[in-house]
Each structure stands twice: as C-alpha cells, then as structure tokens.
Scaffold this motif. Structure first.
Motif: not given
Length: 474
Positions: A132-141
């Motif tokens: 969850a943490a890493v997904s929060k700092i990712m762009r959609n791409q």
C-alpha cells in the motif's frame, strides 16, 4: 494501544511544518484524495500536506513496517497472519530499501528481462502495508507498468492470469433467481465469449435450497455443452460448506473478505472458517487443470462501513491500506479468483470517476505484488459522480496492466444488485483493442464450436444455428 508506540514524524514543505502521528497517520495522509478517508477523518487537509506525507513515507525503511504495526498484533488475527507468514529470508533481498527505494527497484525490475520471476521471488517478503505504501507514491503509469510485469496465474478448469489473456466472470444475476432469466443471460455471455473466469451468480437469497438449485442449473449447463468453465453461487461460505457436505456440485467456494478481524467478523467469517471452506472445496477434486478453489471479493471502504477501521493508537487507518491487508487473507487461501469490487460501495468511499480509476489501479497493483491472480469489477453506483466513459477508461488501463479478469453483466446493468459494471461487449472491446485472448482452455472450446477464429476473436453467431440454441428456451 498507548501513545508511546506512535512515532511522530515531521516534514517541512515550502516553509510549513507538518507532523504525522505514527505510521498509520503517514499512510493515511499520503493517500491520493478519496471521500472514504475524508469520512473517516484521516485524509490530508490539503494537497501540500499530502505531498509532505508522501515525501515522509518515501523515506521510511521497509524494516519499519515489521516493527511499527498499523493494526496491533495482539488485537487482530489479520495482523498476526501478516507477521507470522512473512518470509524473512526473501526479505533480505529488499530489506535495505526505503518505500521510495522499493518503488524505484520495482520499476527498474519491471523494465528488465526477468521481471516476472524477480518480482514473484519477493511477493512473500512484502507485507500489505508495504505494498500500500509504495502504491501511494506511484503515478498511474507506474502502477500499470509494474503490474503488467508480474503476471500471476491460477487454475481450476481454466487458467486465469496468463500473459496476453483477459478472462471474464459472466454474472447472470436475476432479481428473483428465475432460471429462465439466468439461462438467457448465460447464453448471451457465452455467445460473446465471456465466462472463462467463472459463471458466477449473486443469489437473491442466501437460502441453501435456492443456492443448491442455482448450482445444479449451472452444472447442468456446463456438463451438457462440455464447457471448460467453473461455476459459483456467491453465497456465504458456511452455506457452501453445508452444501458440499450434502453432495451438491460446488466448484468454487466464495466469500467476501476484509483487512481487519473486526470487518471479517462483520462478514461472519474468520481465518479458520475460510480455511475450512478451502479444505471442503478441495475435497471434491472437481478441477481438471488445477486445485485453486476459492473465489474472494474485496473492496475499499468495507472495514470503514462496518466500523472496523481503527488501528494503532485508535487512529483510523486509510481504506486503501486496509484493502491491501485483505489481500493477505486472500493470499493465505491460494485462490483461483480475487477481485476488488472497486466502485460498488458508493460515493461515500470513492466519490467520482477519478477516485474509482485510481483505486482500481492501486488495488490491482497491490494484489499482484502480493502474488494474487487479481481481477477487478469495473463498476460504479448510480449516485456516484461517474459514468460509463470512466469505466471504459478503467477497463482499458487495467487491460494494459494485465488484469487477470473483469466482471461482465448483460447491458452493463446489474438489475439485481443495482449497480453499473461492464457489458459483454466491453470485454470484447478490451480484448480486441489490446490484443488479448480468453483463457486457453475456454478459447479452444469456442474455436471447436466455430465461435472464435484462430486469433481468439469471437465470431458473430446466429443463435438459431448455435450449438447452444437449446439454452434460449431453457
């Protein structure tokens, strides 16, 4: 839990200092805006505070997630499952990374030649909170590129999640469980090349007798036409276990699951009961190409809707982190199918099309990172600020990201559950535009009946001339 276990963190952005009360607060404030977190009172108060939280989160080491728990270990069996099943040996490969470093590592690996194997090798080392943490700092791409690089497959009578495929759940729901209406919807879906993930009915009642009747109907259709698919009636796991004991033909064992013990209690389940359902389903040995017998559904906001969303220090945990924790429960059960019903709960949790699209990409990425054959019900309710154009966008993005399966209903309108999903035509569109094929076993069946060509494309069929024509008058 007492306050001393909450480590405060401070970040300064544009001359303004922001303080976050423990990892729970950092995760919540770093989450892209969604109405459910605003409802729970844990969302960032501004874009600046959200950016500060994301900067803070990016610098937190992955080892912190094993010590500073989001939901207390002693109070929650999902937390105990996460910590007790964590692969410390595999973790050594990434233990030196921060959340930001994990993002960079995932994207670097995803661009390389051995992406699938490398990412699979650390799936058991990544906790849901890390995902969850890493997904929060990712762009959609980023979410799309990374998810595409890590296919996860599972099998029963068909194999879902293989690279280059897009399977579908054919959802023939009916407000009164009328067999004729259900048979008509099944025929419609099969003629459109849908159903290779599962033919799955949400029953209008959880009556064991009604559930048994529907299971017998679907099994008769499957066996009469030799269709290599699995069926499921989405009744409570206790109902399904009882029917297995009675000799009813059960393929998949279904249950909705969530990310906290309290939320699962609201669903009437715990991990022991779910494992009992897994054992009961496997005892029938009905699969032909695999023994993945569980079908699990999740959705952002489920813990909040049952008031079971509080974590360390009594602080509300954001709904996306709790959603990722549900995938730990799913992973324990080695399922054939897992899908987030992304926009089903309503605008109180995901307000508009933008929030639904983002949540769908996050859920899909996190599920696959944790080693699940992840699907998505691309859907919304009529009182949300969303429409079918948003669903077209999301299914296209998910298809590019390698989603294992999507759900399709006649006309994209589920008249029993009262929400909007994808139509059978929408699934055909995604396969055509993105060059995707059905599950191989199902595609071979379609081709054998002259219903698809050598490239997996579904061909127009005259119902009166179809081998399935008897279904029209069922």
């Amino acid at each position: 839990m007492p306050g001393p276990r909450l480590k405060q963190r401070t970040a300064t952005l544009a001359g303004v200092s922001y303080t976050f009360n423990g990892l729970v607060d950092v995760l919540a404030k770093a989450t892209p805006l969604r109405s459910g977190d605003q409802l729970a009172g844990c969302a960032a108060s501004s874009d600046a505070e959200r950016a500060a939280a994301q900067w803070t989160l990016a610098d937190i080491g992955l080892d912190v997630f094993l010590e500073e728990l989001v939901v207390p270990y002693e109070d929650d069996e999902v937390t105990r499952l996460i910590i007790d099943s964590h692969d410390r040996t595999a973790f050594q490969k990434i233990s030196h990374l921060t959340v930001g470093g994990l993002r960079d590592w995932i994207l670097d690996v995803a661009a390389g030649p051995d992406a699938a194997a490398t990412l699979a090798s650390v799936a058991a080392a990544i906790t849901p909170e890390m995902a969850a943490a890493v997904s929060k700092i990712m762009r959609n791409q980023d979410l799309i590129a990374a998810a595409r690089a890590m296919p996860v497959s599972a099998a029963f009578r068909t194999t879902v999640g293989l690279p280059g495929t897009l399977a579908t759940r054919l959802q023939p729901n009916h407000p009164t469980d009328d067999p004729r209406g259900i048979a008509a919807a099944v025929l419609d879906g099969l003629l459109m090349g849908c159903g290779d993930a599962v033919i799955g009915i949400n029953p209008a009642t959880d009556s064991p007798e009604a559930t048994a009747d529907l299971l017998l109907l679907l099994d008769e259709i499957r066996t009469r036409y030799g269709i290599p698919v699995q069926s499921c009636v989405l009744s409570h796991v206790t109902t399904t276990i009882d029917l297995i004991g009675r000799g009813v033909p059960v393929d998949l064992v279904f249950q909705s699951v969530a990310g906290t013990e309290g939320a699962n209690t609201a669903f009437g389940v715990d991990i022991a009961l779910l494992r009992e359902g897994l054992a009961a389903g496997r005892s029938l040995h009905r699969g032909t190409v695999g023994d993945n017998v569980m079908y699990l559904e999740t959705g952002q906001g489920s813990a909040l809707s049952s008031g079971a969303h509080l974590g360390m220090g009594g602080l509300p945990v954001d709904q996306q982190t709790l959603e990722a924790r549900a995938y730990a429960v799913a992973r324990d059960l080695e399922p054939l199918l897992v899908n987030t019903v992304v926009g089903f709960i309503g605008p109180e949790y995901l307000y508009d099309g933008k929030q639904i699209i983002r949540a769908g990409l996050e859920d899909h990425f996190c599920g696959k990172l944790l080693g699940l054959p992840m699907g998505v019900d691309v859907c919304y309710t009529n009182h949300a600020e969303a429409d079918q154009d948003d669903m077209d966008t999301l299914v296209t993005l998910l298809g590019a990201a390698g989603v294992a399966f999507v759900i399709a209903v006649p006309g994209a309108d589920d008249v029993m559950l009262g929400y909007q999903s994808l139509s059978f035509h929408d699934a055909l569109y995604a396969r055509q535009v993105l060059g995707l094929r059905p599950a191989p076993e199902f595609e071979a069946w379609l081709r054998g009946l002259g219903m698809s060509d050598a490239h997996g494309r579904v061909l127009p069929v005259d119902v009166d001339q179809s081998p399935l024509r008897a279904l029209a008058g069922a």
